[in-house]
Design an enzyme around this catalytic site. Structure first.
Site, short mmCIF file in Angstrom:
data_model
loop_
_atom_site.label_atom_id
_atom_site.label_comp_id
_atom_site.label_asym_id
_atom_site.label_seq_id
_atom_site.Cartn_x
_atom_site.Cartn_y
_atom_site.Cartn_z
N GLU A 153 41.53 58.79 5.54
CA GLU A 153 41.54 59.07 4.06
C GLU A 153 41.34 60.91 3.97
O GLU A 153 40.20 61.18 3.25
CB GLU A 153 40.07 58.28 3.46
CG GLU A 153 40.45 57.08 3.53
CD GLU A 153 39.32 56.18 3.16
OE1 GLU A 153 38.19 56.79 2.70
OE2 GLU A 153 39.17 54.89 3.03
N GLU A 258 43.86 47.15 5.38
CA GLU A 258 42.71 46.75 4.85
C GLU A 258 42.93 45.77 3.73
O GLU A 258 42.35 45.90 2.52
CB GLU A 258 41.83 47.92 4.59
CG GLU A 258 41.62 48.78 5.81
CD GLU A 258 40.52 49.85 5.33
OE1 GLU A 258 40.06 50.06 4.35
OE2 GLU A 258 40.54 51.09 6.15
#
Length: 369
Positions: A153, A258
């Site tokens: 991220e 995810e």
């Protein structure tokens, strides 16, 4: 879509029992064994095998595992001169014992840092931290953890680099350094850049530029992890497919790391503002506190089917599909972006029963007899 012929009731009872038994013993990992790994994220309790029923489900359905939280830096490296590998050792041992693909999550991330890490203020200290942190952890599990989310991220929604303690102290160079350090610690491990919303055009362009830059400067990037925290209607199958094709064109693997699908309303869609207290306890934001209506179960099943149909179309480019949690009761989406809601984003419900979503994924692999 292909279907197995239904059991013929007119045959013997023995055959009927056999057919039922086959259906009951089907599993996602077996159905997709020739396509890509089917993974799940394990909580601390699951790593410690505290619930036998959950443990049996994990072993039956999945052949890849990621630690949901316990390998993040605040847990593995709580103090400058102290590491804690108690749970990560158990996690790796669990994967090895059950012959699962073990994925490490994550080495460099701006969130869930130990407090002392957030106070690092100069480039020399940060370089020393990164070298010691990455080398210590990756070397410890060399040959056992098969792939890593090296950087997690690092991008804003517009594709620019996110402000973080790493960017502030080292600039863009921290990205290349992280991948070089991880490769040196375990040259055979597969190294991934992992992020959310990188199937959206602007952020995807940023991720592609980031990966190209790391590779151009000598960093090894084996794959991209598209998190896949998605919704019933978005992102479109077309954008997901574009992403698979564009990342694959870089010569890297694509993983969906995810995966979960929220069925609840998003407060930002309603007001275009940050979540605040007026949404807490608002029944409109928690429409299914007891049970998911059949109509929404059907939507969820159709959404999962369309996604996995696309994954199968591009199975030559996809290394792994990992659900973010084993069952609905465990999902982080029950508390985000509003605490205390009841969400239903996974193929298994809180009672460990498979949902129509599960059946829809499995049916894509059923063949005519």
């Amino acid at each position: 879509m292909k279907f197995i012929k239904p059991c013929l009731v007119a045959v013997t009872t023995l055959l009927a029992v056999s057919c039922t038994s086959q259906k009951e013993t089907a599993s996602l990992k077996d159905a997709y064994k020739d396509d890509f790994y089917i993974g799940t994220a394990l909580s601390a309790d699951q790593i410690e095998q505290k619930d036998k029923k959950v443990d049996s489900l994990i072993k039956k359905e999945f052949n890849a595992i990621t630690a949901e939280n316990i390998m993040k830096s605040m847990y593995t490296h709580p103090q400058k001169d102290k590491y804690d590998f108690t749970l990560s050792d158990k996690f790796v041992a669990y994967g090895q014992k059950n012959k699962m693909f073990i994925h490490g999550h994550t080495l460099i991330w701006h969130s869930q840092l130990a407090p002392w890490m957030e106070k690092i203020a100069d480039s020399t200290e940060m370089k020393a931290f990164m070298k010691e942190h990455i080398t210590t952890i990756v070397s410890k599990y060399k040959g056992r953890i098969k792939s890593w989310d090296v950087v997690n991220e690092a991008l804003n929604e517009d594709g620019t680099l996110r402000k973080s303690v790493f960017l502030n102290t080292l600039g863009e160079k921290y990205l290349v350094d992280a991948f070089k350090l991880a490769e040196k610690a375990d040259p055979k491990a597969e190294l991934y850049y992992n992020d959310y919303n990188i199937e959206e055009p602007a952020k995807r362009a940023g991720a592609i530029a980031l990966i190209k830059k790391i590779k151009a400067e000598g960093g090894k990037v084996d794959g991209v992890g598209i998190q896949g925290h998605w919704r019933l209607q978005s992102p479109s199958i077309e954008e997901i497919e574009k992403s698979i094709l564009e990342y694959s064109a870089l010569g890297i693997k694509v993983a969906f790391t995810e995966l979960d699908i929220t069925v609840l309303p998003n407060p930002w869609d309603l007001k275009g503002a940050d979540v605040n207290q007026k949404f807490e306890g608002n029944p409109k934001m928690n429409p299914y506190p007891e049970k998911l209506p059949d109509s929404v179960q059907t939507q969820l099943a159709e959404r999962y089917a369309s996604i996995f149909k696309l994954f199968l179309k591009h199975k030559d480019k996809i290394s792994r599909v990992t659900f973010w949690g084993v069952h609905d009761g465990q999902s982080w989406l029950n508390d985000w972006p509003i605490k205390g809601r009841t969400n239903y984003p996974l193929p298994f419900d809180k009672n460990l029963q498979h949902k129509p979503a599960y059946d829809s994924i499995l049916k894509l692999k059923e063949t005519k007899e």
